[in-house]
Write an enzyme that holds these catalytic residues in place. Structure first.
Site, PDB file in Angstrom:
ATOM      1  N   ARG A 104       0.801  -1.235   0.000  1.00  0.00           N
ATOM      2  CA  ARG A 104       0.000   0.000   0.000  1.00  0.00           C
ATOM      3  C   ARG A 104       0.825   1.272   0.000  1.00  0.00           C
ATOM      4  O   ARG A 104       0.468   2.245  -0.664  1.00  0.00           O
ATOM      5  CB  ARG A 104      -1.067  -0.002   1.113  1.00  0.00           C
ATOM      6  CG  ARG A 104      -0.631  -0.275   2.491  1.00  0.00           C
ATOM      7  CD  ARG A 104      -1.568  -1.130   3.280  1.00  0.00           C
ATOM      8  NE  ARG A 104      -0.957  -2.457   3.322  1.00  0.00           N
ATOM      9  CZ  ARG A 104      -1.604  -3.569   3.340  1.00  0.00           C
ATOM     10  NH1 ARG A 104      -2.897  -3.581   3.353  1.00  0.00           N
ATOM     11  NH2 ARG A 104      -0.951  -4.704   3.366  1.00  0.00           N
ATOM     12  N   ARG A 155      12.175   3.637   1.267  1.00  0.00           N
ATOM     13  CA  ARG A 155      11.944   2.630   2.314  1.00  0.00           C
ATOM     14  C   ARG A 155      13.187   1.752   2.401  1.00  0.00           C
ATOM     15  O   ARG A 155      13.694   1.283   1.380  1.00  0.00           O
ATOM     16  CB  ARG A 155      10.719   1.779   1.993  1.00  0.00           C
ATOM     17  CG  ARG A 155      10.568   0.608   2.961  1.00  0.00           C
ATOM     18  CD  ARG A 155       9.261  -0.104   2.835  1.00  0.00           C
ATOM     19  NE  ARG A 155       8.184   0.663   3.434  1.00  0.00           N
ATOM     20  CZ  ARG A 155       6.988   0.145   3.745  1.00  0.00           C
ATOM     21  NH1 ARG A 155       6.731  -1.117   3.489  1.00  0.00           N
ATOM     22  NH2 ARG A 155       6.061   0.898   4.284  1.00  0.00           N
TER      23      ARG A 155
HETATM   24  C1  NCD Z   1       3.741  -1.111   7.934  1.00  0.00           C
HETATM   25  C2  NCD Z   1       5.198  -0.969   7.629  1.00  0.00           C
HETATM   26  O1  NCD Z   1       5.691  -1.388   6.589  1.00  0.00           O
HETATM   27  O2  NCD Z   1       5.862  -0.376   8.453  1.00  0.00           O
HETATM   28  N1  NCD Z   1       2.942  -1.297   6.827  1.00  0.00           N
HETATM   29  C3  NCD Z   1       2.528  -0.200   6.103  1.00  0.00           C
HETATM   30  O3  NCD Z   1       3.312   0.605   5.677  1.00  0.00           O
HETATM   31  N2  NCD Z   1       1.209  -0.054   5.924  1.00  0.00           N
HETATM   32  C4  NCD Z   1       3.459  -2.039   9.032  1.00  0.00           C
HETATM   33  C5  NCD Z   1       3.953  -3.442   8.920  1.00  0.00           C
HETATM   34  O4  NCD Z   1       4.802  -3.776   8.103  1.00  0.00           O
HETATM   35  O5  NCD Z   1       3.498  -4.237   9.731  1.00  0.00           O
END
Ligand code: NCD
Length: 315
Positions: A54, A104
């Site tokens: 997402r 990320r």
């Molecule tokens: C989260 C993440 O990647 O930090 N997910 C997200 O971005 N919606 C939470 C998770 O990975 O559990």
């Protein structure tokens, strides 16, 4: 604002500004053609070294709805596999002319490092256990929308699960606190950070003890890929103590709402079919993800003509 790397860096005024700006983006997204020329000529690159559904898709959708060009970096097909360093990768992409990196990475602090190597804006889309500021914005906006409140004074938000490895919990605790909520963390001691006594929260080890006084129940997944050792004796025991089932839902006050950032692990923290939850905001969180990220990219990249562009967005 040049970068968005943490909620602290954004501050309370910045948080409220972005939540207000998101209202305009929601309006754009309701149009038959949800697209505006606000960021025409700008380029946004997503640099994801960790899996994502997402966050990545909503950033890319957000950039496209603002008419920015997008580039996607895929680790598995990049020269990282030929030994190229992160710094060289960032400098190479910068040379092509980009305005923002959406990053990320599994290590804490990478977005700060990247901002030393490029003149582009940097948005943190999750760094290790540390921060995930746009998820916190999504969640604050979703609460605001659902409860019709700009301040969260008097609300108790209970965050349940693997707090220790959760960047979402770290960003959300700060953001919910900035808006006036009381935050309660619920987890076994092994899944709480060692320094939690300095956080502006209350802590409980028993979910059943806090359900009755909860207004917003925020469930987290066990982030096994970030664990170095077994933090829970076994999944069944964890699910029994901390999983959300029909009996626990029934203990919540009738007005309480349920949230989860995704991805969900059914049978672990989610023992009930989420579509049967009475007051779930989980789909709203995903839907708002696009509008919130449009607000972030607009705020970072619309530049000097921001006021004029905003009129264009809101018209
Ligand atoms: C989260 C993440 O990647 O930090 N997910 C997200 O971005 N919606 C939470 C998770 O990975 O559990």
């Amino acid at each position: 604002m040049k970068h968005l790397r943490s909620i602290d860096e954004l501050g309370r005024d910045g948080l409220v500004r972005l939540l207000d700006l998101t209202n305009h983006m929601v309006e754009v997204n309701r149009r038959p053609v949800p697209k505006v020329p606000a960021l025409r000529g700008r380029t946004v690159v997503s640099l994801f070294f960790e899996d994502s559904t997402r966050t990545r898709l909503s950033f890319e959708t957000a950039a496209k709805r603002l008419s920015a060009d997008t580039m996607t970096f895929s680790v598995s097909t990049s020269s990282v596999n030929k030994g190229e360093s992160l710094r060289d990768t960032v400098e190479t992409i910068t040379d092509m002319g980009v305005d923002a990196f959406v990053v990320r990475h599994k290590s804490t602090g990478i977005p700060w490092q990247i901002s030393n190597w490029t003149n582009a804006s940097v948005v943190n889309a999750g760094d290790g256990w540390h921060q995930h500021p746009t998820q916190a914005l999504v969640d604050c906006f979703t609460v605001r929308e659902a409860l019709g409140k700009e301040r969260f004074d008097g609300l108790t938000i209970t965050i349940v699960g693997d707090i220790k490895h959760s960047r979402v919990a770290r960003s959300n605790v700060t953001a919910f606190n900035m808006l006036g909520a009381k935050v309660v963390l619920v987890a076994p001691p092994t899944l709480l950070p060692p320094d939690v006594s300095h956080w502006p929260v209350e802590v409980s080890y028993k979910l059943d003890d806090v359900l009755e006084s909860t207004d917003i129940l925020y469930m987290l997944r066990l982030q096994s890929e970030r664990m170095s050792q077994g933090h829970v004796p076994n999944l069944r025991e964890y699910a029994e103590s901390y999983g959300l089932d029909a009996a626990r839902v029934a203990k919540l006050p009738p007005h309480a709402v349920i949230m989860h950032p995704g991805p969900m692990n059914r049978g672990v923290e989610m023992l009930i079919d989420p579509s049967s939850l009475p007051n779930s905001l989980i789909h709203r969180q995903v839907a708002n993800g696009v509008s919130v990220r449009m607000a972030v990219l607009f705020d970072l990249l619309a530049g000097e003509s921001s006021a004029a562009n905003l009129a264009q967005v809101a018209s």
